[in-house]
Design an enzyme around this catalytic site. Structure first.
Site, PDB file in Angstrom:
ATOM      1  N   LEU A  65      -8.451  -8.697 -49.033  1.00  0.00           N
ATOM      2  CA  LEU A  65      -8.393  -8.154 -50.386  1.00  0.00           C
ATOM      3  C   LEU A  65      -9.709  -7.448 -50.668  1.00  0.00           C
ATOM      4  CD1 LEU A  65      -6.787 -11.227 -52.178  1.00  0.00           C
ATOM      5  CD2 LEU A  65      -5.658  -9.092 -51.543  1.00  0.00           C
ATOM      6  N   SER A  66      -9.760  -6.669 -51.755  1.00  0.00           N
ATOM      7  CA  SER A  66     -11.000  -5.934 -52.005  1.00  0.00           C
ATOM      8  C   SER A  66     -12.173  -6.884 -52.172  1.00  0.00           C
ATOM      9  CB  SER A  66     -10.856  -5.027 -53.231  1.00  0.00           C
ATOM     10  OG  SER A  66     -10.572  -5.791 -54.384  1.00  0.00           O
ATOM     11  N   GLU A  67     -11.930  -8.097 -52.714  1.00  0.00           N
ATOM     12  CA  GLU A  67     -13.003  -9.084 -52.834  1.00  0.00           C
ATOM     13  C   GLU A  67     -12.473 -10.492 -52.593  1.00  0.00           C
ATOM     14  OE1 GLU A  67     -16.078  -8.193 -53.262  1.00  0.00           O
ATOM     15  OE2 GLU A  67     -15.831  -6.147 -54.053  1.00  0.00           O
ATOM     16  N   THR A  68     -13.286 -11.293 -51.951  1.00  0.00           N
ATOM     17  CA  THR A  68     -13.091 -12.739 -51.893  1.00  0.00           C
ATOM     18  C   THR A  68     -14.326 -13.387 -52.500  1.00  0.00           C
ATOM     19  OG1 THR A  68     -11.692 -12.643 -49.918  1.00  0.00           O
ATOM     20  CG2 THR A  68     -12.770 -14.745 -50.393  1.00  0.00           C
TER      21      THR A  68
ATOM     22  N   CYS B 234     -19.406  -8.104 -58.515  1.00  0.00           N
ATOM     23  CA  CYS B 234     -17.975  -7.812 -58.573  1.00  0.00           C
ATOM     24  C   CYS B 234     -17.404  -8.410 -59.845  1.00  0.00           C
ATOM     25  CB  CYS B 234     -17.238  -8.361 -57.363  1.00  0.00           C
ATOM     26  SG  CYS B 234     -15.469  -8.019 -57.462  1.00  0.00           S
TER      27      CYS B 234
END
Length: 286
Positions: free
Chosen positions: A44-47, A79
């Site tokens: 995903l774009s961020e974890t 983020c």
């Protein structure tokens, strides 16, 4: 080892829209290389990784935690959507009893609080300064072709380039724009960029959105990010100045889409509020 993990759609109240983030709850310290391996696995774009700061801390009762964010390719300093997702896991899943949560991060202390059906993030506000066209002309051409550009700004704190398209364009033009962000890597010659924001003025009369945006970050392994809190820490400063407003409603025009409520404060920070939907609960096992 087992690690509780959740997928949360941020800046939306509907599953499968907004921006998905994975959130891991760390009972104990994790080997450094495993953060990136897990983020790459989740893709995903961020974890986000929430960690206890002291041995006696508790995800239900403590009010302060460590927080780190990783894309599939690298760690990032800020983020927003994964912070919103992390707060949602603590507030809604862990039933944390505190009214305000504090996260210790690479961008300093960030706070999250519940206000009705939204979670409000307290984020830094970043100024973007005028940018000479010639330095970034090839990149802008790769992004928007021959479209009319009204303003170009650069945020040195976040390494984001803000490109405002002409006010003659509306939301649909931004939404329908075909962008191949992979081409940005060779078109960007300055070596100082980590993200590209495209934005247009909205229709702020009545209940319309004040501005729209899309965000691309192939430099950190994210071709297009669906809804981006950190980009709005830049956009909030810019559009507040341009529109003469402190309270704004924004919409990020990705395929999934997401809405952000913005309140620019007088202390160099911005409150960005959004809703969330928890769509997956489970455990990583390795």
């Amino acid at each position: 080892m087992q690690i509780p993990i959740f997928t949360v759609d941020a800046f939306t109240n509907r599953p499968f829209s907004g921006n998905p983030a994975a959130v891991c709850l760390l009972e104990n310290d994790l080997d450094e290389d495993l953060h990136q391996k897990i983020a790459t696995e989740m893709n995903l774009s961020e974890t986000a990784f929430i960690r206890k700061l002291k041995p006696g801390d508790d995800f239900t009762k403590s009010s302060c935690f460590g927080l780190r964010w990783f894309t599939p390719a690298s760690e990032v300093p800020l983020c927003g959507h994964a912070t919103l997702a992390s707060a949602a896991v603590l507030f809604h899943v862990q039933k944390n009893t505190n009214s305000v949560l504090t996260f210790v991060t690479l961008s300093g202390e960030l706070k999250a609080r519940q206000v009705k059906d939204h979670i409000v993030l307290d984020l830094p506000l970043y100024t973007a300064y005028p940018q000479e066209l010639k330095e970034v002309e090839e990149l802008i051409k790769a992004a928007v072709g021959d479209m009319i550009v009204q303003d170009i700004r650069y945020s040195p704190d976040t390494k984001k380039l803000l490109v405002r398209l002409s006010d003659t364009y509306d939301r649909s033009v931004l939404e329908n724009l075909k962008v191949n962000a992979q081409h940005f890597l060779s078109a960007e010659k300055t070596g100082k960029l980590k993200g590209l924001i495209l934005t247009v003025k909205g229709n702020s009369s009545g209940k319309g959105h004040d501005f729209y945006s899309r965000y691309f970050a192939p430099w950190v392994g994210v071709l297009e990010d669906p809804v981006t809190g950190s980009a709005h820490a830049v956009l909030s400063s810019y559009w507040s100045e341009q529109l003469g407003k402190k309270e704004m409603l924004a919409f990020q025009c990705s395929r999934r889409g997401g809405e952000l409520k913005i309140s620019v404060r007088g202390d160099g920070r911005v409150d960005i509020a959004g809703q969330t939907a928890v769509v997956l609960k489970g455990n990583l096992s390795f």
